[in-house]
Design an enzyme around this catalytic site. Structure first.
Site, PDB file in Angstrom:
ATOM      1  N   HIS A   1      -4.796 -33.795  17.261  1.00 11.59           N
ATOM      2  CA  HIS A   1      -3.818 -34.604  17.763  1.00 11.59           C
ATOM      3  C   HIS A   1      -2.689 -33.850  18.353  1.00 11.59           C
ATOM      4  O   HIS A   1      -1.439 -34.102  18.512  1.00 11.59           O
ATOM      5  CB  HIS A   1      -3.186 -35.509  16.598  1.00 11.59           C
ATOM      6  CG  HIS A   1      -4.179 -36.330  16.083  1.00 11.59           C
ATOM      7  ND1 HIS A   1      -4.489 -37.746  16.579  1.00 11.59           N
ATOM      8  CD2 HIS A   1      -5.479 -36.287  15.357  1.00 11.59           C
ATOM      9  CE1 HIS A   1      -5.447 -38.382  16.413  1.00 11.59           C
ATOM     10  NE2 HIS A   1      -5.904 -37.589  15.361  1.00 11.59           N
TER      11      HIS A   1
ATOM     12  N   GLY B   1      -4.783  -1.978   5.010  1.00 15.36           N
ATOM     13  CA  GLY B   1      -3.932  -3.066   4.681  1.00 15.36           C
ATOM     14  C   GLY B   1      -4.606  -4.349   4.814  1.00 15.36           C
ATOM     15  O   GLY B   1      -4.887  -5.166   4.024  1.00 15.36           O
ATOM     16  N   ARG B   2      -5.250  -4.499   5.981  1.00 12.61           N
ATOM     17  CA  ARG B   2      -5.790  -5.860   6.293  1.00 12.61           C
ATOM     18  C   ARG B   2      -7.145  -6.057   5.951  1.00 12.61           C
ATOM     19  O   ARG B   2      -7.762  -7.287   6.070  1.00 12.61           O
ATOM     20  CB  ARG B   2      -5.784  -6.081   8.026  1.00 12.61           C
ATOM     21  CG  ARG B   2      -6.434  -5.018   8.691  1.00 12.61           C
ATOM     22  CD  ARG B   2      -6.002  -5.051  10.183  1.00 12.61           C
ATOM     23  NE  ARG B   2      -6.145  -4.046  11.009  1.00 12.61           N
ATOM     24  CZ  ARG B   2      -5.962  -2.816  11.238  1.00 12.61           C
ATOM     25  NH1 ARG B   2      -4.778  -2.857  10.600  1.00 12.61           N
ATOM     26  NH2 ARG B   2      -6.242  -1.867  12.045  1.00 12.61           N
TER      27      ARG B   2
ATOM     28  N   GLU C   1      -4.912  -6.779  14.706  1.00 10.96           N
ATOM     29  CA  GLU C   1      -4.084  -5.662  14.415  1.00 10.96           C
ATOM     30  C   GLU C   1      -5.312  -4.596  14.414  1.00 10.96           C
ATOM     31  O   GLU C   1      -5.196  -3.413  14.830  1.00 10.96           O
ATOM     32  CB  GLU C   1      -3.725  -5.668  12.931  1.00 10.96           C
ATOM     33  CG  GLU C   1      -2.630  -4.730  12.889  1.00 10.96           C
ATOM     34  CD  GLU C   1      -1.907  -4.523  11.394  1.00 10.96           C
ATOM     35  OE1 GLU C   1      -2.552  -4.444  10.401  1.00 10.96           O
ATOM     36  OE2 GLU C   1      -0.512  -4.893  11.504  1.00 10.96           O
TER      37      GLU C   1
ATOM     38  N   LYS D   1       0.957  -1.170   0.161  1.00 12.57           N
ATOM     39  CA  LYS D   1      -0.091  -0.037   0.037  1.00 12.57           C
ATOM     40  C   LYS D   1       0.818   1.271   0.095  1.00 12.57           C
ATOM     41  O   LYS D   1       0.927   2.053  -0.943  1.00 12.57           O
ATOM     42  CB  LYS D   1      -1.005  -0.103   1.211  1.00 12.57           C
ATOM     43  CG  LYS D   1      -1.968   1.061   1.301  1.00 12.57           C
ATOM     44  CD  LYS D   1      -2.948   0.905   2.512  1.00 12.57           C
ATOM     45  CE  LYS D   1      -3.484   2.253   2.653  1.00 12.57           C
ATOM     46  NZ  LYS D   1      -4.501   2.498   3.820  1.00 12.57           N
TER      47      LYS D   1
ATOM     48  N   GLU E   1      10.439  -4.776   4.450  1.00  7.52           N
ATOM     49  CA  GLU E   1      10.551  -6.196   4.073  1.00  7.52           C
ATOM     50  C   GLU E   1      10.302  -6.092   2.689  1.00  7.52           C
ATOM     51  O   GLU E   1      11.011  -6.698   1.932  1.00  7.52           O
ATOM     52  CB  GLU E   1       9.576  -6.834   4.819  1.00  7.52           C
ATOM     53  CG  GLU E   1       9.750  -7.043   6.403  1.00  7.52           C
ATOM     54  CD  GLU E   1       9.126  -6.151   7.366  1.00  7.52           C
ATOM     55  OE1 GLU E   1       9.046  -4.954   6.648  1.00  7.52           O
ATOM     56  OE2 GLU E   1       9.224  -6.234   8.477  1.00  7.52           O
TER      57      GLU E   1
ATOM     58  N   LYS F   1       9.371  -0.898  14.413  1.00  3.87           N
ATOM     59  CA  LYS F   1      10.070  -0.461  13.161  1.00  3.87           C
ATOM     60  C   LYS F   1      11.231   0.703  13.345  1.00  3.87           C
ATOM     61  O   LYS F   1      12.127   0.300  12.763  1.00  3.87           O
ATOM     62  CB  LYS F   1       8.897  -0.016  12.226  1.00  3.87           C
ATOM     63  CG  LYS F   1       7.680  -0.937  11.680  1.00  3.87           C
ATOM     64  CD  LYS F   1       7.089  -0.225  10.788  1.00  3.87           C
ATOM     65  CE  LYS F   1       5.819  -0.906  10.317  1.00  3.87           C
ATOM     66  NZ  LYS F   1       4.650  -0.232   9.924  1.00  3.87           N
TER      67      LYS F   1
END
Ligand code: F6P
Length: 545
Positions: free
Chosen positions: A389, A272-273, A358, A210, A216, A509
């Protein structure tokens, strides 16, 4: 911004729920079911091809009435309208929150600052469609004239989790001659492994960000550029044929060297999410084709309309949000397990973690006052039956209350012998065991030795929702995602928090930016952190080859 007259914990509905919890909190689901023979059929909801059985919750009709009252007292209806009307409900970033516009049909009107945004959404969708068709048909050629066979999405957070989840969820519908990879982590291994077996001549990178500033993504995109140019003779003209960008930041995209003709845009009013149904979903469209992508958008849209219009009592996202909040605030439950009995949904819990945590991991109200109640739960989960399990032991016999959302489909996408019947039976059995358990008397009646009885008792009374649909289609996936989006919003409205900012990711950050040169530079740094961080930096500098 709040429409609540009183702080949440002083509101009439909240206090009524506290009293109500005292009276019913100790009641066992065994009693609730035996006292009310119609419960299993009545406490259900069917809409839009989704069926919800919420009868195995620790609630009565009165609980629901009070929870709905809480939603009403919190002004939920107004807040839903505020979202759809493009009001700046992301108050700390002064932004509208209009992901619902991303799936509005052509011809619909959704206004932002007086302008209908739906035509721009469809303009981008049309460009994505044309582009996807060219790549999928082999018409789009790479720098050396070969068709594209590999697509690598580079992004992180909302620019990765949605695309990965949707690719996995809709893999059945995907074009199998194309290979898809997703690179997110700044750990170089992620990139190195993703491209290890790929031919650069046939590889296209989608740089999804965005902001187009995320460390990253920019690091991975730069490495991708170098990887590509190294094997294509260093001619930077190759970038135009092998890189496209998805972003809101045209300037940064062209600074990176990607032609803005190869950029697919979205807008500030998409968080973003909440962006996997924007151009961020380009990899999804490339995988499943425009028709399936549009079917998914239609699913989202139907859930949006349901959220906007259905009465709270029979409103899927409102009901699920209220139930989640009931355990969080009145039973002190800290987590919710999401358990899809559908392997294609294996990344759905990870996707929901960003969406819910978030959004609702907040410590202050929209007006900056510290909350005196718990907000966002920890979401987690794994596809069935693997979890059975592993961690189900704790859900059945541990000391914590973990409400579960089971997601099941009546039909498999790939029928295979008895597999699906066994899978379904396991989901239903788990919900039954969690709710009703097994008493000491029942354990004894099996002939269990006295000393072993306590170990084999299941207390039960562990709540769950069962979400059931016919089969996993793009349309149903859209509905499921929108269901959790709006359930998250419902809870944030009641908690009176901003579900659309994420200041909590900032500090780390900033500190990382300080530490990078302290690790990287030749000269010995003057370290000004705490003694622990200083020591770790010194130690790694010594150990580094
Ligand atoms: O660090 C959190 C975050 O801002 C998320 O909200 C977002 O989804 C992610 O980073 C990626 O951001 P971008 O799409 O701008 O690269």
């Amino acid at each position: 911004m709040t429409t609540m007259k009183l702080p949440l914990t002083e509101s009439t509905a909240w206090k009524a729920l506290l009293d109500h919890k005292k009276s019913i909190g100790g009641q066992h689901l065994r009693e609730l079911f035996s006292d009310d023979p119609g419960r299993g059929e009545r406490m259900t909801l069917e809409a839009l091809g989704l069926f919800l059985d919420y009868s195995k919750n620790r609630i009565t009709d009165e609980t629901l009435r009070l929870l709905v009252e809480l939603a009403k007292e919190s002004g939920l209806k107004d807040r839903i309208d505020a979202m759809f009307n493009g009001e700046k409900i992301n108050v700390t970033e002064k932004r509208a929150v209009l992901h619902v516009a991303l799936r509005a049909p052509k011809g619909a009107t959704i206004l932002f600052e007086g302008k209908n945004v739906v035509p721009q959404v469809h303009e981008v969708l049309d460009r994505m469609t044309a582009f996807s068709n060219r790549v999928r048909s082999g018409e789009w050629k790479g720098h050396t004239g070969k068709s594209i066979r590999n697509i690598v999405n580079i992004g992180i957070g909302g620019s990765d989790l949605g695309p990965v989840m949707a690719y996995e969820a809709l893999r059945f519908y995907s074009e199998r001659s194309l290979t898809f990879r997703f690179v997110s982590n700044v750990d170089g291994i992620d990139f190195a492994e993703a491209v290890l077996d790929l031919n650069p001549e046939e590889t296209m990178f989608i740089v999804s960000s965005k902001t187009f500033t995320t460390m990253e993504t920019m690091t991975n995109a730069q490495t991708a550029r170098e990887w590509l140019l190294k094997s294509l003779g260093g001619n930077s003209a190759a970038v135009a044929k092998h890189f496209v960008a998805v972003s809101t930041n045209a300037q940064k995209v062209s600074e990176f060297g990607i032609d803005t003709a190869n950029m697919f845009g979205f807008w500030d009013w998409v968080g973003g999410r909440y962006s996997m149904d924007s151009a961020i979903g380009l990899s999804t469209m490339l995988a499943v084709g425009p028709e399936n992508f549009l079917a998914m958008l239609n699913g989202f849209h139907e859930m949006d309309e349901h959220f906007r219009n259905a009465p709270f009592e029979s409103n899927f996202p409102v009901l699920m949000g209220l139930l989640a909040l009931w355990y969080n605030n009145f039973f002190d439950a800290q987590t919710i397990a999401v358990l899809p009995y559908e392997n294609y949904l294996k990344r759905f819990p990870a996707y929901l973690q960003q969406l819910t945590m978030e959004s609702n991991g907040k410590q202050v109200t929209v007006d900056g006052k510290e909350v005196n109640y718990h907000t966002g739960q920890i979401y987690w989960g794994e596809p069935g039956t693997n979890g059975q399990h592993s961690f189900y032991q704790l859900i059945h016999q541990g000391t914590r209350l973990i409400p579960c959302d089971f997601i099941v489909f009546a039909n498999p996408l790939i029928p295979l012998g008895r597999h699906h019947d066994i899978l379904l039976a396991n989901a239903f059995a788990q919900a039954e065991a969690l709710a009703f358990g097994k008493t000491a008397e029942e354990v004894k009646a099996d002939g269990t030795a006295e000393w072993l009885v306590p170990h084999r008792v299941f207390n039960g009374n562990r709540p769950s929702n069962m979400i059931l649909a016919d089969r996993l289609t793009p349309d149903i996936l859209g509905k499921l995602i929108a269901l959790y989006e709006h359930s998250t919003y419902t809870q944030s409205v009641i908690w009176n928090i901003d579900a659309f900012d994420q200041w909590g990711v900032e500090l780390g950050k900033v500190l990382a930016q300080q530490i990078i040169p302290e690790i990287e530079n030749e000269e010995i740094p003057q370290l000004k952190h705490d003694t622990s961080t200083n020591n770790l930096i010194r130690l790694t500098r010594k150990m580094k080859k």
